[in-house]
Scaffold this motif. Sequence first.
Motif, PDB file in Angstrom:
ATOM      1  N   ASP A   1      99.221  -5.438  97.725  1.00  0.00           N
ATOM      2  CA  ASP A   1      99.000  -5.727  96.306  1.00  0.00           C
ATOM      3  C   ASP A   1      99.787  -6.964  95.888  1.00  0.00           C
ATOM      4  N   LEU A   2      99.144  -7.831  95.149  1.00  0.00           N
ATOM      5  CA  LEU A   2      99.793  -8.986  94.551  1.00  0.00           C
ATOM      6  C   LEU A   2      99.705  -8.893  93.035  1.00  0.00           C
ATOM      7  N   LYS A   3     100.557  -9.638  92.376  1.00  0.00           N
ATOM      8  CA  LYS A   3     100.535  -9.684  90.917  1.00  0.00           C
ATOM      9  C   LYS A   3      99.806 -10.937  90.455  1.00  0.00           C
ATOM     10  N   GLN A   4      99.268 -10.860  89.233  1.00  0.00           N
ATOM     11  CA  GLN A   4      98.599 -12.037  88.687  1.00  0.00           C
ATOM     12  C   GLN A   4      99.583 -13.179  88.479  1.00  0.00           C
ATOM     13  N   SER A   5     100.859 -12.832  88.285  1.00  0.00           N
ATOM     14  CA  SER A   5     101.880 -13.863  88.111  1.00  0.00           C
ATOM     15  C   SER A   5     102.199 -14.603  89.414  1.00  0.00           C
ATOM     16  N   ASP A   6     101.632 -14.131  90.545  1.00  0.00           N
ATOM     17  CA  ASP A   6     101.851 -14.824  91.814  1.00  0.00           C
ATOM     18  C   ASP A   6     100.984 -16.080  91.933  1.00  0.00           C
ATOM     19  N   VAL A   7     100.090 -16.279  90.965  1.00  0.00           N
ATOM     20  CA  VAL A   7      99.231 -17.460  90.976  1.00  0.00           C
ATOM     21  C   VAL A   7      99.206 -18.053  89.572  1.00  0.00           C
ATOM     22  N   GLU A   8      98.761 -19.287  89.485  1.00  0.00           N
ATOM     23  CA  GLU A   8      98.522 -19.931  88.192  1.00  0.00           C
ATOM     24  C   GLU A   8      97.018 -19.901  87.933  1.00  0.00           C
TER      25      GLU A   8
ATOM     26  N   ASN B   1     101.604 -19.468  94.225  1.00  0.00           N
ATOM     27  CA  ASN B   1     103.050 -19.684  94.299  1.00  0.00           C
ATOM     28  C   ASN B   1     103.516 -19.773  95.749  1.00  0.00           C
ATOM     29  N   GLU B   2     104.650 -20.400  95.935  1.00  0.00           N
ATOM     30  CA  GLU B   2     105.212 -20.576  97.274  1.00  0.00           C
ATOM     31  C   GLU B   2     105.532 -19.224  97.903  1.00  0.00           C
ATOM     32  N   GLY B   3     105.168 -19.069  99.163  1.00  0.00           N
ATOM     33  CA  GLY B   3     105.419 -17.816  99.875  1.00  0.00           C
ATOM     34  C   GLY B   3     104.345 -16.774  99.689  1.00  0.00           C
ATOM     35  N   VAL B   4     103.262 -17.085  98.929  1.00  0.00           N
ATOM     36  CA  VAL B   4     102.181 -16.128  98.646  1.00  0.00           C
ATOM     37  C   VAL B   4     100.926 -16.538  99.408  1.00  0.00           C
ATOM     38  N   THR B   5     100.288 -15.567 100.053  1.00  0.00           N
ATOM     39  CA  THR B   5      99.012 -15.777 100.745  1.00  0.00           C
ATOM     40  C   THR B   5      97.986 -14.809 100.175  1.00  0.00           C
ATOM     41  N   VAL B   6      96.893 -15.334  99.634  1.00  0.00           N
ATOM     42  CA  VAL B   6      95.833 -14.509  99.037  1.00  0.00           C
ATOM     43  C   VAL B   6      94.745 -14.276 100.075  1.00  0.00           C
ATOM     44  N   THR B   7      94.407 -13.001 100.308  1.00  0.00           N
ATOM     45  CA  THR B   7      93.364 -12.659 101.282  1.00  0.00           C
ATOM     46  C   THR B   7      92.130 -12.034 100.627  1.00  0.00           C
ATOM     47  N   ARG B   8      92.238 -11.692  99.333  1.00  0.00           N
ATOM     48  CA  ARG B   8      91.110 -11.051  98.662  1.00  0.00           C
ATOM     49  C   ARG B   8      91.237 -11.243  97.153  1.00  0.00           C
ATOM     50  N   ILE B   9      90.108 -11.556  96.499  1.00  0.00           N
ATOM     51  CA  ILE B   9      90.061 -11.687  95.041  1.00  0.00           C
ATOM     52  C   ILE B   9      88.917 -10.809  94.535  1.00  0.00           C
ATOM     53  N   VAL B  10      89.230  -9.878  93.682  1.00  0.00           N
ATOM     54  CA  VAL B  10      88.229  -8.926  93.179  1.00  0.00           C
ATOM     55  C   VAL B  10      88.048  -9.171  91.685  1.00  0.00           C
ATOM     56  N   VAL B  11      86.782  -9.430  91.293  1.00  0.00           N
ATOM     57  CA  VAL B  11      86.441  -9.669  89.890  1.00  0.00           C
ATOM     58  C   VAL B  11      85.480  -8.561  89.457  1.00  0.00           C
ATOM     59  N   VAL B  12      85.911  -7.793  88.448  1.00  0.00           N
ATOM     60  CA  VAL B  12      85.158  -6.615  88.003  1.00  0.00           C
ATOM     61  C   VAL B  12      84.569  -6.895  86.623  1.00  0.00           C
ATOM     62  N   GLY B  13      83.333  -6.475  86.431  1.00  0.00           N
ATOM     63  CA  GLY B  13      82.685  -6.628  85.124  1.00  0.00           C
ATOM     64  C   GLY B  13      81.304  -6.007  85.135  1.00  0.00           C
ATOM     65  N   GLY B  14      80.760  -5.732  83.972  1.00  0.00           N
ATOM     66  CA  GLY B  14      79.428  -5.141  83.883  1.00  0.00           C
ATOM     67  C   GLY B  14      79.468  -3.637  84.104  1.00  0.00           C
TER      68      GLY B  14
END
Length: 220
Positions: A52-59, A73-86
């Motif tokens: 789990d990552l926080k939204q504050s880990d990115v701009e 942010n430095e030291g953070v690697t994102v492997t998945r982005i989930v966008v929910v709606g509808g």
Amino acid sequence: MRRRTFRGAVAVMALTTAALIGTAGSALACHSDDNRPHPTPGQATPCAKGTDLKQSDVEFKIVKNRLNISKVNEGVTVTRIVVVGGDDGFNDYTPGKQGLDKAAPWNDLRAPFSRNGHQADLDHWYLCGKKTDKPTETTKPPTTKPTETTKPSAPATSDTSVSPSSTAPAVVPAGNESGTGGGLANTGFDNMWLVWIAALLILGGGGLLALLKFRRKASE
């Protein structure tokens, strides 16, 4: 027998058709005009344990129901982005796959279409990945410079020091403090009167010689 067999075959076909129609309807209900994510019907699946990552880990910014991630942010690697709606699913983005860049920025991320075929509003979103803490910097002890040896300073000249001048009193030789000369030690006896007597005798002798010479000339 034939009627029963026929009826059974019809029932099987009806069930199969219903299943296919349900699957097609479900697939049709969850779709997106963005070919980068994987539209998935149903509830959004959580991140794997410990990712789990926080939204504050990115701009990021959300503009008109579109998620724009500009920096990680430095030291953070994102492997998945989930966008929910509808009302029927979510868009599952994987950096580095299906045309999505491996590194940020990631722009125009969105939710899938609703069942009515309209673009759904972005309800919420979350990130999965990993984060490494920055190594703590060890504090180095301050380097001390070798102390400089103190050089002996020149003696300061005082303004009150008296320089030798012509006005300084002359040194009187020992034994001649009274000015009588002789270089002998002063015993308390003043012999200056002898000088005066000698002078008078010389003057007297000179006068006597002049007188005798005058008388001799007169007698001739």
